[in-house]
Each structure stands twice: as C-alpha cells, then as structure tokens.
Scaffold this motif. Structure first.
Motif, PDB file in Angstrom:
ATOM      1  N   SER A 174       0.806  -1.222   0.000  1.00 20.11           N
ATOM      2  CA  SER A 174       0.000   0.000   0.000  1.00 20.11           C
ATOM      3  C   SER A 174       0.838   1.270   0.000  1.00 20.11           C
ATOM      4  N   VAL A 175       2.146   1.147   0.248  1.00 19.82           N
ATOM      5  CA  VAL A 175       3.014   2.320   0.311  1.00 19.82           C
ATOM      6  C   VAL A 175       3.256   2.858  -1.104  1.00 19.82           C
ATOM      7  N   GLN A 176       3.017   4.121  -1.269  1.00 19.80           N
ATOM      8  CA  GLN A 176       3.193   4.738  -2.576  1.00 19.80           C
ATOM      9  C   GLN A 176       4.656   4.702  -2.995  1.00 19.80           C
ATOM     10  N   GLY A 177       4.890   4.270  -4.218  1.00 19.42           N
ATOM     11  CA  GLY A 177       6.244   4.191  -4.742  1.00 19.42           C
ATOM     12  C   GLY A 177       6.824   2.794  -4.741  1.00 19.42           C
ATOM     13  N   VAL A 178       6.194   1.863  -4.020  1.00 19.51           N
ATOM     14  CA  VAL A 178       6.663   0.476  -3.983  1.00 19.51           C
ATOM     15  C   VAL A 178       6.271  -0.219  -5.277  1.00 19.51           C
ATOM     16  N   GLN A 179       7.266  -0.755  -5.974  1.00 15.18           N
ATOM     17  CA  GLN A 179       7.005  -1.424  -7.245  1.00 15.18           C
ATOM     18  C   GLN A 179       6.592  -2.881  -7.060  1.00 15.18           C
ATOM     19  N   LYS A 180       7.190  -3.541  -6.059  1.00 15.01           N
ATOM     20  CA  LYS A 180       6.926  -4.966  -5.864  1.00 15.01           C
ATOM     21  C   LYS A 180       7.240  -5.334  -4.429  1.00 15.01           C
ATOM     22  N   VAL A 181       6.513  -6.304  -3.908  1.00 13.80           N
ATOM     23  CA  VAL A 181       6.755  -6.798  -2.549  1.00 13.80           C
ATOM     24  C   VAL A 181       7.059  -8.294  -2.601  1.00 13.80           C
ATOM     25  N   VAL A 182       8.204  -8.680  -2.052  1.00 12.47           N
ATOM     26  CA  VAL A 182       8.559 -10.095  -1.903  1.00 12.47           C
ATOM     27  C   VAL A 182       8.355 -10.449  -0.433  1.00 12.47           C
ATOM     28  N   ASN A 183       7.347 -11.249  -0.150  1.00 12.73           N
ATOM     29  CA  ASN A 183       7.002 -11.568   1.230  1.00 12.73           C
ATOM     30  C   ASN A 183       7.658 -12.880   1.635  1.00 12.73           C
ATOM     31  N   ALA A 184       8.825 -12.781   2.289  1.00 12.02           N
ATOM     32  CA  ALA A 184       9.574 -13.966   2.733  1.00 12.02           C
ATOM     33  C   ALA A 184       9.417 -14.209   4.226  1.00 12.02           C
ATOM     34  N   ILE A 185       8.402 -13.616   4.832  1.00 14.82           N
ATOM     35  CA  ILE A 185       8.149 -13.800   6.269  1.00 14.82           C
ATOM     36  C   ILE A 185       7.756 -15.253   6.527  1.00 14.82           C
ATOM     37  N   THR A 186       8.280 -15.834   7.589  1.00 14.76           N
ATOM     38  CA  THR A 186       7.908 -17.194   7.981  1.00 14.76           C
ATOM     39  C   THR A 186       6.918 -17.149   9.137  1.00 14.76           C
ATOM     40  N   VAL A 187       6.073 -18.154   9.197  1.00 17.14           N
ATOM     41  CA  VAL A 187       5.070 -18.257  10.266  1.00 17.14           C
ATOM     42  C   VAL A 187       5.580 -19.261  11.292  1.00 17.14           C
ATOM     43  N   GLN A 188       5.816 -18.785  12.507  1.00 20.62           N
ATOM     44  CA  GLN A 188       6.317 -19.638  13.587  1.00 20.62           C
ATOM     45  C   GLN A 188       5.486 -19.383  14.827  1.00 20.62           C
ATOM     46  N   SER A 189       4.739 -20.406  15.234  1.00 24.47           N
ATOM     47  CA  SER A 189       3.924 -20.269  16.443  1.00 24.47           C
ATOM     48  C   SER A 189       4.810 -20.135  17.658  1.00 24.47           C
ATOM     49  N   ARG A 190       4.377 -19.367  18.615  1.00 21.38           N
ATOM     50  CA  ARG A 190       5.148 -19.176  19.843  1.00 21.38           C
ATOM     51  C   ARG A 190       5.185 -20.464  20.637  1.00 21.38           C
ATOM     52  N   PRO A 191       6.358 -20.938  21.047  1.00 24.81           N
ATOM     53  CA  PRO A 191       6.449 -22.174  21.823  1.00 24.81           C
ATOM     54  C   PRO A 191       5.728 -22.049  23.163  1.00 24.81           C
ATOM     55  N   LEU A 192       5.152 -23.175  23.609  1.00 19.62           N
ATOM     56  CA  LEU A 192       4.455 -23.191  24.891  1.00 19.62           C
ATOM     57  C   LEU A 192       5.383 -22.808  26.025  1.00 19.62           C
ATOM     58  N   GLN A 193       6.637 -23.258  25.950  1.00 22.19           N
ATOM     59  CA  GLN A 193       7.590 -22.977  27.013  1.00 22.19           C
ATOM     60  C   GLN A 193       7.799 -21.479  27.176  1.00 22.19           C
ATOM     61  N   THR A 194       7.816 -20.761  26.069  1.00 24.87           N
ATOM     62  CA  THR A 194       7.990 -19.313  26.132  1.00 24.87           C
ATOM     63  C   THR A 194       6.821 -18.658  26.864  1.00 24.87           C
ATOM     64  N   GLU A 195       5.611 -19.126  26.600  1.00 29.17           N
ATOM     65  CA  GLU A 195       4.436 -18.574  27.273  1.00 29.17           C
ATOM     66  C   GLU A 195       4.486 -18.854  28.778  1.00 29.17           C
ATOM     67  N   ARG A 196       4.936 -20.051  29.132  1.00 33.57           N
ATOM     68  CA  ARG A 196       5.046 -20.396  30.551  1.00 33.57           C
ATOM     69  C   ARG A 196       6.087 -19.520  31.238  1.00 33.57           C
ATOM     70  N   GLU A 197       7.194 -19.290  30.559  1.00 34.09           N
ATOM     71  CA  GLU A 197       8.222 -18.431  31.135  1.00 34.09           C
ATOM     72  C   GLU A 197       7.711 -17.011  31.304  1.00 34.09           C
ATOM     73  N   THR A 198       6.933 -16.552  30.349  1.00 35.39           N
ATOM     74  CA  THR A 198       6.360 -15.203  30.439  1.00 35.39           C
ATOM     75  C   THR A 198       5.439 -15.083  31.643  1.00 35.39           C
ATOM     76  N   LEU A 199       4.621 -16.113  31.858  1.00 37.17           N
ATOM     77  CA  LEU A 199       3.712 -16.103  33.005  1.00 37.17           C
ATOM     78  C   LEU A 199       4.492 -16.134  34.319  1.00 37.17           C
ATOM     79  N   ARG A 200       5.572 -16.896  34.348  1.00 37.99           N
ATOM     80  CA  ARG A 200       6.393 -16.954  35.564  1.00 37.99           C
ATOM     81  C   ARG A 200       6.986 -15.584  35.877  1.00 37.99           C
ATOM     82  N   LYS A 201       7.439 -14.899  34.832  1.00 33.86           N
ATOM     83  CA  LYS A 201       8.000 -13.563  35.029  1.00 33.86           C
ATOM     84  C   LYS A 201       6.957 -12.584  35.563  1.00 33.86           C
ATOM     85  N   GLN A 202       5.709 -12.849  35.240  1.00 29.37           N
ATOM     86  CA  GLN A 202       4.620 -11.993  35.714  1.00 29.37           C
ATOM     87  C   GLN A 202       4.161 -12.384  37.111  1.00 29.37           C
ATOM     88  N   GLY A 203       4.794 -13.406  37.676  1.00 25.22           N
ATOM     89  CA  GLY A 203       4.455 -13.815  39.042  1.00 25.22           C
ATOM     90  C   GLY A 203       3.338 -14.806  39.148  1.00 25.22           C
TER      91      GLY A 203
END
Length: 208
Positions: A174-203
């Motif tokens: 949508s950005v004016q002036g962009v001729q082409k977009v190559v979307n090489a983004i990968t989809v990686q779900s957040r690991p469960l362990q990371t969520e547990r660590e986040t909750l631990r940090k929150q007490g």
C-alpha cells in the motif's frame, strides 16, 4: 677387515625396535572425527545468532538512532553494519553501541551518511510506518525485517499467524512508490515454554 658381529646384531636390534615403535605409534593414531568439528561450527552459528540478536536489541532500545534503517551481519564474531543515517554522529553512535556487546570480536561500519536520503531509504521508512499502523503487527515489528532495493521491498523475519504475514504484505504494497513486494516472512507459532516463562515472570504460579 670384517665388522664385529656383536655390533651388527646390536644395530639390527636397534633398527627393529625403531621400526616396531614407529608402527605402534602409527597404529595408535586414529582418524580425527568430524563430529567435534561439526559441533564447533554449530556452536559458532548459535553464538553468532546470539550476538546478532543482542546487537539489534541494543540498537533498537537505545533510542538515539533509527535502528530500522540498519542491517546487522555477524560471522564468527565479526560484525558488519549496513544502512543509512542522517549524520556522522549517528554513524559513530552505532559503532559505539555495538562495541559494548559481548562476543563482538571485530566491527566493520559500512553505514552510509546521506543527508539527502535515497529513495529506497524513504520507502523503507514508509514501509516500517505502514507495518506499525497494522494492529495485528504491533507486537511483531521486532521480529520483522524490511529491505528495499530499486523500489522492490523484501519482507523477512517471522510472525505467529498466517494472517499477520498476509497483513504485512498488504501494508507494504500500500506504500506509494513500492514497485513490488517479496514476502519472505515465515510463520512460527510461539512455543508453549515461552508462554510459561512469560507467566512466571509476571508472578503467576504454574503447575509443574
């Protein structure tokens, strides 16, 4: 006049001993396993990835430099900075920030100082602005990368959902002036362990 047989026998015995010793020494030498070398390479790759992450984090959180316009490359602890900045002070500041990161062995600062700023620079800045305006991407911009060359935009990095990848591509296009977009983004779900660590940090106490 012939040689003393006792001397000849002693010489032969010594020669046999040397040959046998050499054989034993050679037999004891084993081929070097390739596994430790492969392990060293893997360890170095992880180390370089950690250094790159830390460098990018320092540039992002410092607040005195436009980190989105910079790129970081790390190979065996050798860090190379690319990108564009407005002033020589900002270029020097980038070097100073990187020099404080543990694991950095050497630094090559290839940042360009361009007060006029190139067209690709302005497009890259505009794409970043468009990405931040997307509600679904506000928590993901730290994991994304934007490269622009001759008005062609490449999106890299990772997101947690396919819809976020699609949204990023649409925002960049949508950005004016962009001729082409190559979307090489990968989809990686957040690991469960990371969520547990986040909750631990929150007490939050969690069951084992």
């Amino acid at each position: 006049m012939g040689r003393d047989p006792r001397i000849l026998n002693a010489s032969l015995a010594a020669l046999v001993f040397v040959c046998m010793s050499g054989s034993v020494a050679l037999a004891s030498v084993r081929p070097v396993s390739a596994r430790p070398i492969a392990q060293l390479i893997a360890d170095q790759a992880r180390s370089d990835e950690q250094v790159k992450y830390t460098v990018e984090e320092r540039l992002r959180t410092d607040g005195r430099i436009d980190w989105e316009m910079l790129d970081v490359e790390v190979q065996q602890g050798f860090v190379t900075l690319y990108g564009e900045v407005l002033t020589e002070d900002q270029r020097g500041l980038a070097s100073l920030i990187v020099s404080t990161v543990p694991g950095v062995r050497e630094l090559a600062n290839r940042i360009i100082v361009d007060r006029a700023l190139s067209g690709d620079y302005r497009l890259r800045k505009a794409v970043w602005s468009a990405l931040r305006d997307v509600d679904a991407l506000r928590e993901q911009t730290q994991t994304l990368r934007v490269l622009v060359e001759n008005a062609v935009v490449m999106l890299a990095g990772s997101v947690e959902q396919p819809l976020q990848k699609e949204a990023a591509g649409k925002a960049a296009q949508s950005v004016q002036g962009v001729q082409k977009v190559v979307n090489a983004i990968t989809v990686q779900s957040r690991p469960l362990q990371t969520e547990r660590e986040t909750l631990r940090k929150q007490g939050v106490e969690l069951m084992p």
